[in-house]
Every structure is written in C-alpha cells, then in structure tokens.
Scaffold this motif. Structure first.
Motif, PDB file in Angstrom:
ATOM      1  N   PHE A 208      15.710 -63.932 -75.838  1.00 33.11           N
ATOM      2  CA  PHE A 208      16.169 -64.182 -74.444  1.00 33.11           C
ATOM      3  C   PHE A 208      16.891 -62.825 -74.030  1.00 33.11           C
ATOM      4  N   PRO A 209      16.403 -62.387 -72.894  1.00 34.49           N
ATOM      5  CA  PRO A 209      17.353 -61.083 -72.611  1.00 34.49           C
ATOM      6  C   PRO A 209      18.698 -61.173 -71.943  1.00 34.49           C
ATOM      7  N   LEU A 210      19.368 -60.500 -72.571  1.00 36.02           N
ATOM      8  CA  LEU A 210      20.912 -60.717 -72.093  1.00 36.02           C
ATOM      9  C   LEU A 210      21.404 -59.418 -71.315  1.00 36.02           C
ATOM     10  N   ARG A 211      20.662 -58.273 -71.523  1.00 36.37           N
ATOM     11  CA  ARG A 211      20.940 -57.163 -70.647  1.00 36.37           C
ATOM     12  C   ARG A 211      19.611 -56.212 -70.509  1.00 36.37           C
ATOM     13  N   GLN A 212      19.432 -55.786 -69.224  1.00 32.95           N
ATOM     14  CA  GLN A 212      18.346 -54.931 -69.175  1.00 32.95           C
ATOM     15  C   GLN A 212      19.055 -53.872 -68.082  1.00 32.95           C
ATOM     16  N   VAL A 213      18.711 -52.453 -68.573  1.00 34.03           N
ATOM     17  CA  VAL A 213      19.085 -51.643 -67.786  1.00 34.03           C
ATOM     18  C   VAL A 213      17.852 -50.491 -67.413  1.00 34.03           C
ATOM     19  N   THR A 214      17.527 -50.622 -66.268  1.00 34.92           N
ATOM     20  CA  THR A 214      16.430 -49.816 -65.747  1.00 34.92           C
ATOM     21  C   THR A 214      16.654 -48.510 -64.941  1.00 34.92           C
ATOM     22  N   THR A 215      16.406 -47.415 -65.237  1.00 31.77           N
ATOM     23  CA  THR A 215      16.396 -46.156 -64.633  1.00 31.77           C
ATOM     24  C   THR A 215      14.876 -45.810 -64.174  1.00 31.77           C
ATOM     25  N   ILE A 216      14.811 -45.479 -62.943  1.00 26.81           N
ATOM     26  CA  ILE A 216      13.652 -44.873 -62.175  1.00 26.81           C
ATOM     27  C   ILE A 216      14.085 -43.518 -61.554  1.00 26.81           C
ATOM     28  N   SER A 217      13.096 -42.484 -61.749  1.00 22.39           N
ATOM     29  CA  SER A 217      13.376 -41.306 -61.081  1.00 22.39           C
ATOM     30  C   SER A 217      12.104 -40.846 -60.560  1.00 22.39           C
TER      31      SER A 217
ATOM     32  N   LEU B  53      15.960 -50.270 -70.846  1.00 20.79           N
ATOM     33  CA  LEU B  53      16.329 -50.544 -72.203  1.00 20.79           C
ATOM     34  C   LEU B  53      16.793 -52.324 -72.023  1.00 20.79           C
ATOM     35  N   LEU B  54      16.255 -52.644 -72.835  1.00 18.62           N
ATOM     36  CA  LEU B  54      16.412 -54.335 -73.087  1.00 18.62           C
ATOM     37  C   LEU B  54      17.046 -54.871 -74.181  1.00 18.62           C
ATOM     38  N   TRP B  55      17.995 -55.669 -73.973  1.00 16.77           N
ATOM     39  CA  TRP B  55      18.800 -56.341 -75.257  1.00 16.77           C
ATOM     40  C   TRP B  55      18.375 -57.777 -75.248  1.00 16.77           C
TER      41      TRP B  55
ATOM     42  N   ILE C 142      17.319 -41.134 -57.895  1.00 14.06           N
ATOM     43  CA  ILE C 142      17.235 -41.974 -58.892  1.00 14.06           C
ATOM     44  C   ILE C 142      17.537 -43.398 -58.363  1.00 14.06           C
ATOM     45  N   GLU C 143      17.005 -44.354 -59.172  1.00 15.71           N
ATOM     46  CA  GLU C 143      17.070 -45.852 -58.782  1.00 15.71           C
ATOM     47  C   GLU C 143      17.829 -46.528 -60.164  1.00 15.71           C
ATOM     48  N   LEU C 144      18.864 -47.249 -60.150  1.00 14.31           N
ATOM     49  CA  LEU C 144      19.377 -47.759 -61.466  1.00 14.31           C
ATOM     50  C   LEU C 144      19.723 -49.210 -61.163  1.00 14.31           C
ATOM     51  N   THR C 145      18.929 -50.219 -61.982  1.00 14.49           N
ATOM     52  CA  THR C 145      19.290 -51.504 -61.926  1.00 14.49           C
ATOM     53  C   THR C 145      19.726 -52.033 -63.130  1.00 14.49           C
ATOM     54  N   THR C 146      20.789 -52.405 -63.072  1.00 12.94           N
ATOM     55  CA  THR C 146      21.284 -53.404 -64.396  1.00 12.94           C
ATOM     56  C   THR C 146      21.430 -54.892 -64.149  1.00 12.94           C
ATOM     57  N   ILE C 147      20.724 -55.649 -65.167  1.00  9.79           N
ATOM     58  CA  ILE C 147      20.930 -57.402 -65.321  1.00  9.79           C
ATOM     59  C   ILE C 147      21.599 -57.600 -66.461  1.00  9.79           C
ATOM     60  N   ASP C 148      22.806 -58.349 -66.354  1.00  9.32           N
ATOM     61  CA  ASP C 148      23.461 -59.088 -67.276  1.00  9.32           C
ATOM     62  C   ASP C 148      23.552 -60.317 -67.236  1.00  9.32           C
ATOM     63  N   ALA C 149      23.226 -61.080 -68.260  1.00  7.21           N
ATOM     64  CA  ALA C 149      23.419 -62.613 -68.502  1.00  7.21           C
ATOM     65  C   ALA C 149      24.621 -62.767 -69.117  1.00  7.21           C
ATOM     66  N   GLY C 150      25.262 -63.926 -68.667  1.00  4.53           N
ATOM     67  CA  GLY C 150      26.720 -64.308 -69.592  1.00  4.53           C
ATOM     68  C   GLY C 150      27.182 -65.491 -69.320  1.00  4.53           C
TER      69      GLY C 150
ATOM     70  N   MET D 117      22.048 -58.844 -81.196  1.00  6.42           N
ATOM     71  CA  MET D 117      21.333 -58.268 -80.293  1.00  6.42           C
ATOM     72  C   MET D 117      19.915 -57.489 -80.926  1.00  6.42           C
ATOM     73  N   ARG D 118      18.837 -57.498 -80.505  1.00  9.04           N
ATOM     74  CA  ARG D 118      17.763 -56.681 -80.545  1.00  9.04           C
ATOM     75  C   ARG D 118      17.549 -55.676 -79.336  1.00  9.04           C
ATOM     76  N   LYS D 119      17.249 -54.416 -79.694  1.00  5.94           N
ATOM     77  CA  LYS D 119      17.181 -53.382 -78.525  1.00  5.94           C
ATOM     78  C   LYS D 119      15.710 -52.854 -78.427  1.00  5.94           C
ATOM     79  N   PHE D 120      15.223 -52.740 -77.386  1.00  8.85           N
ATOM     80  CA  PHE D 120      13.835 -52.233 -77.180  1.00  8.85           C
ATOM     81  C   PHE D 120      14.161 -51.344 -75.874  1.00  8.85           C
ATOM     82  N   VAL D 121      13.307 -50.314 -76.208  1.00  8.51           N
ATOM     83  CA  VAL D 121      13.198 -49.108 -75.393  1.00  8.51           C
ATOM     84  C   VAL D 121      11.532 -48.985 -74.898  1.00  8.51           C
TER      85      VAL D 121
END
Length: 256
Positions: free
Chosen positions: A197-206, A158-160, A216-224, A129-133
């Motif tokens: 290719f994005p395998l995980r994205q975790v987004t938090t909005i306050s 957070l995007l992996w 708070i809104e928390l959305t997690t997108i996982d590919a597998g 993975m590469r991790k981007f913020v």
C-alpha cells in the motif's frame, strides 16, 4: 441445553459477524508546489470489502467533484458534486501522444525509464516501509511556427509502500505519470509490479528548454490516520437518488 439458551446462542452467532465487520479508513493529503502551486487537498477514504468512498475534506473552488464512489474495488468510479447534486463517470484525463497539445507539432526523442528498489529502514505511521525510485525522461522537439526547439523533461518519483496494508485499499491508486501516452503506458506496466500500500509518494518533474531555466513541479501524496471503523451503510457507496448526470465543465463544477 435448553431451547431458550439454544435460541440465544443462535441469535448471538447471527449478530456477531455484523458487529465485528469493519471498514478501513485513512486520510490522504496532496500538496503541489513549484510551477503549479496550490493549497493542500485533503481527502478521507473508506474501504469496505469491494466498496470505496472518497470524500474531499479540503480543496479550492471551483471543483468538479467532492465525492468519489465505487462498488467494485475502484474499477469503475462515480463522481458526485454534492452541492449541485450532479454526477458523472470518473475517468482520469488521458495524456496526449507527445505531452503537448495536438496543435503543436512535436517529436518525442531519447525516452528513458528505470525502476529500482532502495534499501530502507524507514517507518511511516508505524508501518515498515519499502522504498522505490522511478526515473523517466524524454526530449521533445517542438515546432513553434517553423522554429524548432528542444525541451528536456525529467521525472523522479519516490514511492514508499508497506506490506502491512492491503494495496487494494488505495483509492484511486496513485499513479506515476509524465504526460506522454506511450511513456505513461510503460510506467503503468512497470509500476504495476510494486507491492504494498502506498503511504507516501513524492514526484518531481523538471521541464527546460535549451538554454532556459527549468520549470519544476513537485507533488507530495501522504496517507495517514489509518484505522478501522464500523462499516457504513451500503447506501454510502452508491449515487443518491435525484442526482442529475452532468459531465464536468473545465473551470466550473457543472450545472444543475
């Protein structure tokens, strides 16, 4: 080489490309919690050359679509409601100029946006993975019947991603957005440079009004479950005959 053997070889060469042709398939799970809690939405995606098919395996009702189709790599997308046999051209809902409904006079201030890559030795599904913020924030000054109040909006995503999978397979490509048209445009421009290719994205909005508790809104997108499969028939990627065009109706899947 006898004529019979030569004919066999030619026939084998004609069959092999079709037999070896394979599509890539994977599952995406979207989980939303906090202010907009909902059960996980599960989707199965097939990418085969320029063709894409997304099938919703698990979601709540009512819904507007349960299948998305594309034959040009996702540039244009057709949405199907297979239960009602209806279709429409799928276009994500646009953001507003201020992030608020047009009838609420709002001024957007103090916009900030950053993107950084963090060192990462993580693996997901066996892929390096590469991790981007990504950080984005702004303050909205809202006029509610003559009373003006400030609200602070802060997003951290957070995007992996992995370079081992073709980025074009992501369908639709997950976006990092905060809901203000100008900020979303800047986010699209900045995140377009993220590779892989994005395998995980975790987004938090306050979002919090002055003196109030944050929502708070928390959305997690996982590919597998990424693997290859035999290429489906071309008909799997196009709208079936007999479907009626029907734009989606808010709160209902449409009508036949």
């Amino acid at each position: 080489m006898t004529l019979r053997y030569r004919s066999f070889v030619v026939s084998l060469l004609l069959i092999l490309p079709a037999a070896l042709h394979a599509a890539t398939t994977y599952r995406v799970t979207i989980t939303t919690s906090g202010r907009f809690h909902s059960p996980p939405a599960v989707r199965r995606i097939i990418a085969d050359g320029p063709n894409r098919r997304l099938t919703v395996e698990k979601q709540e009702e009512p819904f507007t679509f349960d299948v998305l189709l594309s034959t040009d790599g996702g540039r244009t997308v057709t949405a199907l409601n297979t239960g009602l046999r209806t279709w429409y051209e799928f276009v994500p809902l646009p953001a507003t100029d201020t992030g608020e409904p047009p009838w609420i006079p709002t001024e957007v201030r103090d916009t900030k946006l950053t993107l950084a890559e963090e060192a990462s030795a993580e693996t997901i599904e066996g892929f390096p993975m590469r991790k981007f913020v990504i950080h984005a924030s702004y303050t909205s000054r809202e006029d509610h019947g003559g009373t003006k109040v400030n609200r602070v909006h802060v997003m951290t995503a957070l995007l992996w991603t992995t370079d081992k999978l073709d980025r074009s397979f992501a369908f639709p490509l997950p976006e990092v957005l905060i809901g203000v048209r100008s900020i979303d445009a800047a986010l699209r421009e900045k995140t377009a440079s993220i590779p892989g290719f994005p395998l995980r994205q975790v987004t938090t909005i306050s979002r919090s009004y002055e003196g109030g508790a944050p929502a708070i809104e928390l959305t997690t997108i996982d590919a597998g479950d990424v693997h290859t499969m035999a290429s489906p028939a071309a008909s799997a990627f196009v709208k079936p005959a007999g479907y009626v065009h029907q734009e989606p109706v808010i709160g209902a899947p449409g009508k036949s």
